[in-house]
Design an enzyme around this catalytic site. Structure first.
Site, PDB file in Angstrom:
ATOM      1  N   CYS A 119       3.320   6.531 -10.995  1.00 40.06           N
ATOM      2  CA  CYS A 119       3.658   5.211 -10.448  1.00 40.06           C
ATOM      3  C   CYS A 119       4.096   4.206 -11.519  1.00 40.06           C
ATOM      4  CB  CYS A 119       2.510   4.654  -9.615  1.00 40.06           C
ATOM      5  SG  CYS A 119       0.950   4.460 -10.485  1.00 40.06           S
ATOM      6  N   ASP A 353       6.368  -1.238  -3.891  1.00 36.02           N
ATOM      7  CA  ASP A 353       5.331  -0.237  -4.084  1.00 36.02           C
ATOM      8  C   ASP A 353       5.959   1.144  -4.292  1.00 36.02           C
ATOM      9  OD1 ASP A 353       3.072   1.331  -4.027  1.00 36.02           O
ATOM     10  OD2 ASP A 353       2.277   0.512  -2.154  1.00 36.02           O
ATOM     11  N   HIS A 355       4.333   3.943  -4.344  1.00 35.05           N
ATOM     12  CA  HIS A 355       3.413   4.965  -3.840  1.00 35.05           C
ATOM     13  C   HIS A 355       3.819   5.542  -2.487  1.00 35.05           C
ATOM     14  CE1 HIS A 355       1.068   2.574  -6.751  1.00 35.05           C
ATOM     15  NE2 HIS A 355       0.516   3.725  -7.060  1.00 35.05           N
TER      16      HIS A 355
END
Length: 467
Positions: A119, A353, A355
């Site tokens: 990430c 994000d 993820h």
């Protein structure tokens, strides 16, 4: 025979872990992000106002709530509609880089996905991508097809997850090397009659994304970043901190061979200090082609916004930074969970994000699909939840731009600092004037100097000197 059996067990274990990560990181929930109608929204230096005297309504996946009673907007007039549309278009136009699966195997490992560990590399890629967008496209550019992204995209990603998850488990049980997944239907807008400028912008839009492709040949792709990370003791599957990623990005830009990238350089601050002469030397360095000219510079500043927790005294400074048009964002997040911060409203940060696990896209093919590289909806997080370790990024096209930016940021640092020392500083002169060794070795077998290795080792444990 025993070794072969162990290898098979490891392969099966790896397949099951991959299937688990697919399940964990592939679901896109249709959560709505709420924005106050009473406060401006800032996105990488641009300000958007959603307030008007008329009535309001929710627009697509963006909803705004009253700060007072929490009620949703019911109607929206032309004035506010235009502003919300502009914000949506601007946000969606930023390049979104997420977990991927089924990409070519990373050298020295059996990994074909970065789910669960990549990430921070992804948020670093997003920050660098924004710098390159400023360089080649300018801050005013927006993707013409941005508003074609809607909530139905999220639904198709979610349904695609079911197919991926089922296929991954079946492959684990049948030992298939390549799971058979039903292709996701592609929905693309019809090609417009673009003028020369729009066509040129589209070429650069695709080219920038291709530099971040998940293949060994992509200049800033995961495979290349991991190779540079090995020099600092990081391997594929390890967790990378925001400071280490800053140095990896610098090396990746230095080593890039695409002629288009010769006009860009990256400088990483040393111990929370930006040495102005070192930055200008980088900007004025001769390009590989032998051409003279000033290079644009992306300045990365690893900092720590407090001790174990983020110090709320730094909130106004972070807001000030994200209010600057030459800011390219912040690599930060929650502990062990990296986000790319690009804006704010009130005391909440707006972020993208990484993820989400998406399928590998071959960016080498003509007209590869762009939709998975653009986020359809922003997320918000309270500043108080932010991990103190982060890396701040700026872009300066010319030496004059850098000098102007350093003056402006210095004033901001002084006004926001309640303590004796600011978060970081701009210092005139070279780092060597202060007994630092700043020039990296250029041997191909040693991409980092000894000084850099020591600094990276310290950064990898996220130890900062708190002034």
């Amino acid at each position: 025979m025993e070794a072969t059996g162990t290898d098979e067990v490891e392969k099966i274990k790896s397949k099951f872990m991959s299937a688990w990560h697919n399940m964990k990181y592939s679901w896109v929930l249709k959560t709505k992000t709420y924005f106050s109608r009473n406060s401006p929204v800032f996105l990488l230096g641009k300000c958007y106002h959603f307030k008007t005297e008329g009535e309001y309504r929710a627009l697509h996946s963006f909803q705004a709530s009253s700060a007072g009673d929490g009620s949703n907007f019911d109607k929206i007039n032309t004035e506010i509609s235009g502003n919300v549309e502009e914000f949506r278009k601007d946000f969606i136009s930023r390049i979104w880089l997420t977990y991927r699966e089924e990409f070519p195997q990373i050298q020295g490992s059996a990994l074909t996905t970065d789910c669960g560990w990549g990430c921070t590399l992804r948020t670093g890629q997003m920050l660098l991508a924004q710098g390159l967008m400023l360089h080649f496209l300018g801050r005013a550019w927006v993707w013409p097809d941005a508003l074609d992204m809607d909530s139905s995209d999220s639904e198709s990603w979610t349904s695609n997850t079911v197919r991926k998850l089922t296929a991954s488990f079946e492959a684990s049980l049948t030992a298939e090397r390549d799971p058979k997944i039903l292709p996701r239907p592609q929905r693309g807008p019809a090609r417009r009659n673009w003028d020369v400028t729009e066509m040129r912008n589209e070429v650069y839009h695709r080219k920038i994304i291709s530099w971040f492709g998940d293949s060994p040949l992509a200049a800033f792709g995961l495979h290349q970043l991991i190779e540079y990370g090995k020099k600092s003791g990081k391997m594929a599957g390890d967790w990378y901190g925001p400071a280490v990623v800053a140095h990896i990005l610098r090396k990746a830009v230095e080593e890039a061979r695409d002629p288009e990238l010769q006009g860009v350089t990256v400088y990483v601050a040393q111990d929370c200090t930006v040495y102005s002469s070192d930055v200008i030397d980088r900007q004025c360095s001769v390009m590989d082609s032998g051409k003279a000219g000033t290079k644009a510079v992306i300045i990365l500043v690893p900092v720590r916004l407090g001790g174990e927790r983020t110090n709320t005294d730094y909130l106004e400074f972070v807001k000030g930074i994200l209010s600057l048009e030459y800011c390219v964002g912040i690599i930060g997040g929650k502990p062990k969970q990296s986000y790319y911060f690009a804006g704010f409203q009130d005391d909440s940060l707006i972020y993208m994000d990484p993820h989400y696990c998406q399928s590998f896209v071959d960016v080498s093919i003509k007209d590869f699909p762009l939709e998975s590289f653009h986020c359809p909806s922003p997320k918000k997080m309270s500043f108080k939840k932010m991990d103190p370790s982060c890396t701040i990024g700026f872009y300066c096209r010319t030496v004059q731009d850098f000098e102007k930016a350093s003056e402006e940021i210095t004033k901001m640092l002084k006004s926001s600092s309640k303590e004796k020392y600011p978060l970081f500083t701009f210092v005139k002169g070279h780092s060597r004037d202060y007994d630092f060794v700043s020039s990296p070795l250029h041997e191909e077998n040693d991409l980092f100097s000894e000084d850099e290795k020591k600094r990276l080792k310290r950064f990898s444990t996220e130890e900062f000197v708190l002034l």
